[in-house]
Design a protein around this motif. Structure first.
Motif, PDB file in Angstrom:
ATOM      1  N   LEU A 244       0.795  -1.237   0.000  1.00  0.00           N
ATOM      2  CA  LEU A 244       0.000   0.000   0.000  1.00  0.00           C
ATOM      3  C   LEU A 244       0.830   1.291   0.000  1.00  0.00           C
ATOM      4  O   LEU A 244       0.557   2.173  -0.817  1.00  0.00           O
ATOM      5  CB  LEU A 244      -0.987  -0.023   1.174  1.00  0.00           C
ATOM      6  N   HIS A 266       3.708   1.543   6.498  1.00  0.00           N
ATOM      7  CA  HIS A 266       2.622   2.450   6.867  1.00  0.00           C
ATOM      8  C   HIS A 266       3.169   3.638   7.645  1.00  0.00           C
ATOM      9  O   HIS A 266       2.803   4.774   7.403  1.00  0.00           O
ATOM     10  CB  HIS A 266       1.596   1.696   7.729  1.00  0.00           C
ATOM     11  N   GLN A 267       4.072   3.328   8.605  1.00  0.00           N
ATOM     12  CA  GLN A 267       4.609   4.382   9.461  1.00  0.00           C
ATOM     13  C   GLN A 267       5.355   5.423   8.636  1.00  0.00           C
ATOM     14  O   GLN A 267       5.206   6.631   8.861  1.00  0.00           O
ATOM     15  CB  GLN A 267       5.528   3.740  10.515  1.00  0.00           C
ATOM     16  N   LEU A 269       4.828   6.212   5.546  1.00  0.00           N
ATOM     17  CA  LEU A 269       3.863   7.008   4.773  1.00  0.00           C
ATOM     18  C   LEU A 269       3.204   8.059   5.663  1.00  0.00           C
ATOM     19  O   LEU A 269       3.027   9.213   5.250  1.00  0.00           O
ATOM     20  CB  LEU A 269       2.807   6.094   4.127  1.00  0.00           C
ATOM     21  N   VAL A 270       2.886   7.652   6.887  1.00  0.00           N
ATOM     22  CA  VAL A 270       2.298   8.615   7.831  1.00  0.00           C
ATOM     23  C   VAL A 270       3.283   9.759   8.073  1.00  0.00           C
ATOM     24  O   VAL A 270       2.915  10.933   8.021  1.00  0.00           O
ATOM     25  CB  VAL A 270       1.937   7.926   9.170  1.00  0.00           C
TER      26      VAL A 270
ATOM     27  N   PRO B 247      -5.062  -3.091   5.214  1.00  0.00           N
ATOM     28  CA  PRO B 247      -4.020  -2.066   5.163  1.00  0.00           C
ATOM     29  C   PRO B 247      -4.601  -0.660   5.029  1.00  0.00           C
ATOM     30  O   PRO B 247      -4.089   0.282   5.637  1.00  0.00           O
ATOM     31  CB  PRO B 247      -3.213  -2.439   3.923  1.00  0.00           C
ATOM     32  N   ALA B 248      -5.682  -0.502   4.260  1.00  0.00           N
ATOM     33  CA  ALA B 248      -6.268   0.834   4.076  1.00  0.00           C
ATOM     34  C   ALA B 248      -6.864   1.338   5.387  1.00  0.00           C
ATOM     35  O   ALA B 248      -6.700   2.501   5.755  1.00  0.00           O
ATOM     36  CB  ALA B 248      -7.336   0.792   2.984  1.00  0.00           C
ATOM     37  N   GLU B 250      -5.953   0.437   8.369  1.00  0.00           N
ATOM     38  CA  GLU B 250      -4.848   0.679   9.282  1.00  0.00           C
ATOM     39  C   GLU B 250      -4.230   2.056   8.998  1.00  0.00           C
ATOM     40  O   GLU B 250      -3.948   2.831   9.915  1.00  0.00           O
ATOM     41  CB  GLU B 250      -3.800  -0.415   9.095  1.00  0.00           C
ATOM     42  N   MET B 251      -4.069   2.364   7.708  1.00  0.00           N
ATOM     43  CA  MET B 251      -3.514   3.662   7.306  1.00  0.00           C
ATOM     44  C   MET B 251      -4.452   4.784   7.761  1.00  0.00           C
ATOM     45  O   MET B 251      -3.994   5.809   8.289  1.00  0.00           O
ATOM     46  CB  MET B 251      -3.381   3.648   5.774  1.00  0.00           C
ATOM     47  N   LEU B 254      -4.041   5.364  11.451  1.00  0.00           N
ATOM     48  CA  LEU B 254      -2.790   6.054  11.801  1.00  0.00           C
ATOM     49  C   LEU B 254      -2.879   7.545  11.470  1.00  0.00           C
ATOM     50  O   LEU B 254      -2.431   8.396  12.238  1.00  0.00           O
ATOM     51  CB  LEU B 254      -1.608   5.430  11.051  1.00  0.00           C
TER      52      LEU B 254
END
Lengths: 277, 285
Positions: A244, A266-267, A269-270, B247-248, B250-251, B254
């Motif tokens: 993703l 993910h981290q 991207l955040v 995943p979406a 979760e994003m 966050l």
């Protein structure tokens, strides 16, 4: 130091008279203590390659040295296997005993380990995978992640330099997967093992030092996770899809939003989207 | 008519030291044409549940009712159930055995009472539906095919009976990303044609992107039973219970935590992307 050195390795399976080349001239050098992930489609040659590393398959063409031993020499097979353990996909197929300590001792007994040494080695292997206290239990009563850690302990007791994982997390639930990945991380970081891990979960490749991509028996590329996973052409050619954060990176770019660097997790991207944080 | 599970309980090895409770007073309704994703940790009762729905074993207590009839009643026509409900086990390709793809796919219909022409039509339809070229593959040995193709042939064998309800147990384990995508597309295609899909998977992404309803089991009981978009709302709960999160979602979770509120029903990538673009444009301004 290079611990696995494949040069122009070739392998064909024969089926009803027709030759099927499953590895087609692979040259790949793996450093001692490295964590290498192998990605690729079903039938791309990943598993066939891995099975050469621990001499489950004989070298048909090309060269292969494992732990400075020539895999072409049949006399080296047992020594290579001692240096190179393998953990498979289905934890249920890997048990030989109904008592965990016996299961782990099985490999040691086959290598003529002095009986007095065995208990200490079993204990140590179980401690590394975080399963101490389970010596007298039955493997069949454990969760998937625990079973897989027992399978790892069985390999670890032999004290190999290299451990191969063939889709070892694919049958586990998220918690079991995390347990096994943390264990692999520990083997790499604390025990200094060389890890070769085959996976279909592109996310798992972010954990590695390097990622090798196989397609149709050939090595398409090998580089850092960031370089491999952000290379859309490479992934596309290998039939893989980016995780993703990388997909988002390119979709954002199309919309005129360019992030400072391509995020892997993910981290990341955040952090790229919320720079203040 | 829906599938109704009424107060079903199941215990393995009752009365022995191995006694283990798999399902406890479990009730659930699955509507016709639904696409249900079932999640839960290993040992939560998922496999027991689908075996009860497929009528492979009766519950120790309670009833399984399909199309208004108790499938474990003495006078229930079992052959009707076999035709109505198809079940694809994990690694179905290990069940291939015939000498040709066509024979393998047709095997289950041999005693179906259908005419030879109908069977031939169903077999062709099933093989084409799973995305294989019927003429090219019909005479091949199933064992000469690639892993992905073998799995498709095995699934064609189940589809050939044209089940109204298709149960899939971890169908995408071991498939590469493209194989996974193709398989999931096949399930949505069948679902659009009216087949009820019940898919057990640990892959939260596959469930979020495809299922309409999500069921999460814990210790033989229902933990969550909700439309897919609501099922992943409580991220903290899912994390605590060891259940996968898409995943979406979760994003979105966050980003919400760092001051960019994104609705809790954002579970698919295409739903998330507009928010990412907005945040990105704001950040680069």
């Amino acid at each position: 130091m290079v611990i696995i050195e494949a040069t122009d390795l070739v392998h064909s399976y024969e089926f009803e008279g027709s030759q099927n080349r499953s590895i087609d001239g692979v040259t790949l050098h793996i450093e001692q203590g490295e964590w290498l992930v192998i990605l690729g489609r079903n039938g791309s040659g990943k598993t066939t390659f891995a099975k050469h590393i621990n001499a489950l398959l004989p070298v048909q063409g090309g060269e292969l040295n494992v732990a400075r031993l020539d895999a072409r020499d049949p006399a080296n097979i047992w020594e290579i296997r001692r240096h190179c353990g393998m953990v498979f996909q289905d934890p249920n197929n890997q048990f030989v005993s109904s008592v965990i300590e016996e299961d782990i001792a099985f490999g040691l007994e086959n290598y003529d380990t002095p009986a007095g040494e065995i208990p200490a080695r079993v204990e140590r292997a179980l401690a590394i995978v975080g399963m101490d206290g389970f010596e007298k239990k039955s493997p069949h009563m454990l969760s998937g992640g625990q079973k897989q850690r027992i399978a790892i302990a069985g390999v670890l007791a032999i004290d190999p330099q290299i451990i191969l994982f063939d889709e070892a997390t694919s049958m586990l639930d998220p918690e079991g997967r995390q347990e096994v990945l943390s264990t692999i991380h520990k083997l790499h970081a604390e025990e200094g093992k060389t890890i070769v891990m085959i996976t279909h979960l592109v996310e798992e490749a972010t954990l590695a030092d390097r990622v090798a991509v196989f397609s149709q028996g050939k090595l398409l590329g090998v580089s850092s996770p960031r370089e491999v996973l952000s290379n859309l052409d490479l992934l596309h050619n290998a039939g893989l899809t980016p995780p993703l954060p990388i997909r988002a990176y390119y979709d954002l770019q199309k919309e005129g939003v360019t992030l400072p660097c391509c995020p892997l997790t993910h981290q990341e991207l955040v952090e790229a989207l919320c720079p203040s944080k | 008519m829906p599938i109704e599970i009424k107060h079903a309980s199941y215990t393995y090895f009752p009365g022995t030291i191995f006694e283990s409770l798999a399902l406890q007073d479990f009730s659930l309704q699955i509507d016709d044409g639904d696409y249900v994703g079932i999640m839960g940790k290993t040992g939560c009762g998922k496999s027991t549940l689908i075996q009860l729905i497929a009528g492979l074993m009766p519950p120790l207590e309670g009833q399984i009712i399909i199309d208004g009839k108790d499938i474990n009643a003495r006078d229930y026509p079992r052959e009707e159930l076999r035709r109505k409900v198809g079940i694809v086990f994990q690694y179905p390709e290990v069940q291939l055995f015939e000498t040709s793809v066509e024979k393998d796919v047709a095997f289950g219909l041999r005693h179906s009472g259908l005419s030879k022409t109908t069977i031939a039509e169903n077999v062709r339809w099933a093989i084409e539906t799973v995305g294989l070229d019927f003429e090219a593959i019909r005479a091949e040995s199933p064992f000469s095919l690639s892993g992905g193709e073998k799995r498709r042939v095995a699934i064609a064998g189940v589809l050939a009976a044209k089940p109204k309800i298709l149960i899939l147990d971890e169908p995408i384990v071991g498939l590469d990303p493209r194989g996974r995508a193709a398989f999931l597309e096949l399930t949505t295609h069948l679902n659009a044609a009216g087949v009820t899909i019940i898919m057990v998977s640990h892959n939260a992404d596959a469930i979020a992107e495809n299922a309409q309803r999500v069921i999460v089991l814990e210790d033989g009981r229902l933990l969550i039973n909700a439309p897919a978009k609501h099922a992943f709302r409580d991220v903290a709960l899912l994390q605590e219970k060891g259940i996968g999160i898409s995943p979406a979602r979760e994003m979105a979770h966050l980003l919400s935590a760092c001051g960019h509120p994104i609705p809790q029903d954002t579970i698919r990538y295409q739903e998330l992307l507009p928010f990412l673009i907005n945040i990105g444009k704001g950040a680069s301004r």
